[in-house]
Design a protein around this motif. Structure first.
Motif, PDB file in Angstrom:
ATOM      1  N   SER A 148       8.534  -1.431  -4.012  1.00  0.00           N
ATOM      2  CA  SER A 148       6.993  -1.532  -4.260  1.00  0.00           C
ATOM      3  C   SER A 148       6.477  -0.226  -4.708  1.00  0.00           C
ATOM      4  CB  SER A 148       6.437  -1.796  -2.921  1.00  0.00           C
ATOM      5  OG  SER A 148       6.456  -0.565  -1.995  1.00  0.00           O
ATOM      6  N   ASN A 149       5.612  -0.160  -5.868  1.00  0.00           N
ATOM      7  CA  ASN A 149       4.932   0.757  -6.367  1.00  0.00           C
ATOM      8  C   ASN A 149       3.680   0.348  -6.572  1.00  0.00           C
ATOM      9  OD1 ASN A 149       4.589   2.076  -9.917  1.00  0.00           O
ATOM     10  ND2 ASN A 149       4.775   3.280  -7.817  1.00  0.00           N
ATOM     11  N   PRO A 150       2.338   0.556  -5.717  1.00  0.00           N
ATOM     12  CA  PRO A 150       1.063  -0.062  -5.592  1.00  0.00           C
ATOM     13  C   PRO A 150       0.411   0.524  -6.947  1.00  0.00           C
ATOM     14  CG  PRO A 150       1.641   0.789  -3.568  1.00  0.00           C
ATOM     15  CD  PRO A 150       2.698   0.998  -4.292  1.00  0.00           C
ATOM     16  N   SER A 151       0.617   1.694  -7.366  1.00  0.00           N
ATOM     17  CA  SER A 151      -0.096   2.237  -8.727  1.00  0.00           C
ATOM     18  C   SER A 151       0.449   1.477  -9.863  1.00  0.00           C
ATOM     19  CB  SER A 151       0.234   3.694  -8.634  1.00  0.00           C
ATOM     20  OG  SER A 151       1.578   4.104  -8.776  1.00  0.00           O
TER      21      SER A 151
ATOM     22  N   ARG B 273       6.205  -8.226 -10.752  1.00  0.00           N
ATOM     23  CA  ARG B 273       4.773  -8.470 -10.587  1.00  0.00           C
ATOM     24  C   ARG B 273       3.908  -7.283 -10.291  1.00  0.00           C
ATOM     25  NH1 ARG B 273       4.356 -11.787  -4.912  1.00  0.00           N
ATOM     26  NH2 ARG B 273       4.069 -10.106  -3.652  1.00  0.00           N
ATOM     27  N   ARG B 274       2.608  -7.272 -10.370  1.00  0.00           N
ATOM     28  CA  ARG B 274       2.140  -6.097 -10.084  1.00  0.00           C
ATOM     29  C   ARG B 274       2.543  -5.509  -8.907  1.00  0.00           C
ATOM     30  NH1 ARG B 274      -1.078  -2.429  -9.813  1.00  0.00           N
ATOM     31  NH2 ARG B 274      -3.235  -1.919  -9.903  1.00  0.00           N
ATOM     32  N   GLY B 275       3.082  -4.181  -8.966  1.00  0.00           N
ATOM     33  CA  GLY B 275       3.311  -3.333  -8.008  1.00  0.00           C
ATOM     34  C   GLY B 275       4.844  -3.661  -7.189  1.00  0.00           C
TER      35      GLY B 275
ATOM     36  N   ASP C 157       0.784  -1.381   0.132  1.00  0.00           N
ATOM     37  CA  ASP C 157      -0.110  -0.050   0.054  1.00  0.00           C
ATOM     38  C   ASP C 157       0.768   1.236  -0.086  1.00  0.00           C
ATOM     39  OD1 ASP C 157       0.947  -0.146   2.459  1.00  0.00           O
ATOM     40  OD2 ASP C 157      -0.830   0.340   3.534  1.00  0.00           O
ATOM     41  N   LYS C 158       2.054   1.210  -0.320  1.00  0.00           N
ATOM     42  CA  LYS C 158       3.024   2.286  -0.222  1.00  0.00           C
ATOM     43  C   LYS C 158       4.139   2.425  -1.202  1.00  0.00           C
ATOM     44  CE  LYS C 158       5.355   0.417   3.816  1.00  0.00           C
ATOM     45  NZ  LYS C 158       5.219   0.339   5.185  1.00  0.00           N
TER      46      LYS C 158
END
Length: 107
Positions: free
Chosen positions: A61-64, A93-95, A37-38
């Motif tokens: 991480s890149n949630p967007s 993978r996603r994010g 989430d961040k």
């Protein structure tokens, strides 16, 4: 035997990030979800170079999920408080991405 050794040195380098990420995601999946989430640096991935030509790679991480898009890297860097330039990014993978900087450690 020589063919097996040669094939290993030919096939493994392009897949090393994917194989290493698979291992990390299987053994530390809860930790990866904690960053869902961040925008954050999850861990130092790899470092290479010498004498002022250092490259550093990080699992981030890149949630967007916009890090690889135009303007996404500068937005992500602003969120993590860095003025470095990302010279390469690879979506795992996603994010979740692996980003590489040149002569500018993120930490």
């Amino acid at each position: 035997m020589l063919t097996l050794i040669g094939g290993t040195f030919w096939a493994v380098p392009p897949l090393k990030d994917e194989l290493r990420f698979l291992t990390v995601s299987l053994t530390h999946n809860d930790a990866l979800r904690g960053f869902g989430d961040k925008d954050a640096i999850i861990l130092d991935w790899e470092s290479w170079g010498m004498a002022g030509m250092e490259n550093d790679a990080y699992l981030v991480s890149n949630p967007s999920d916009t890090l690889a898009e135009d303007g996404g890297a500068s937005e992500w860097l602003r969120h993590v408080g860095s003025s470095c330039e990302i010279v390469a990014s690879k979506r795992m993978r996603r994010g979740i991405f692996i980003v590489t900087t040149h002569n500018c450690p993120l930490r």
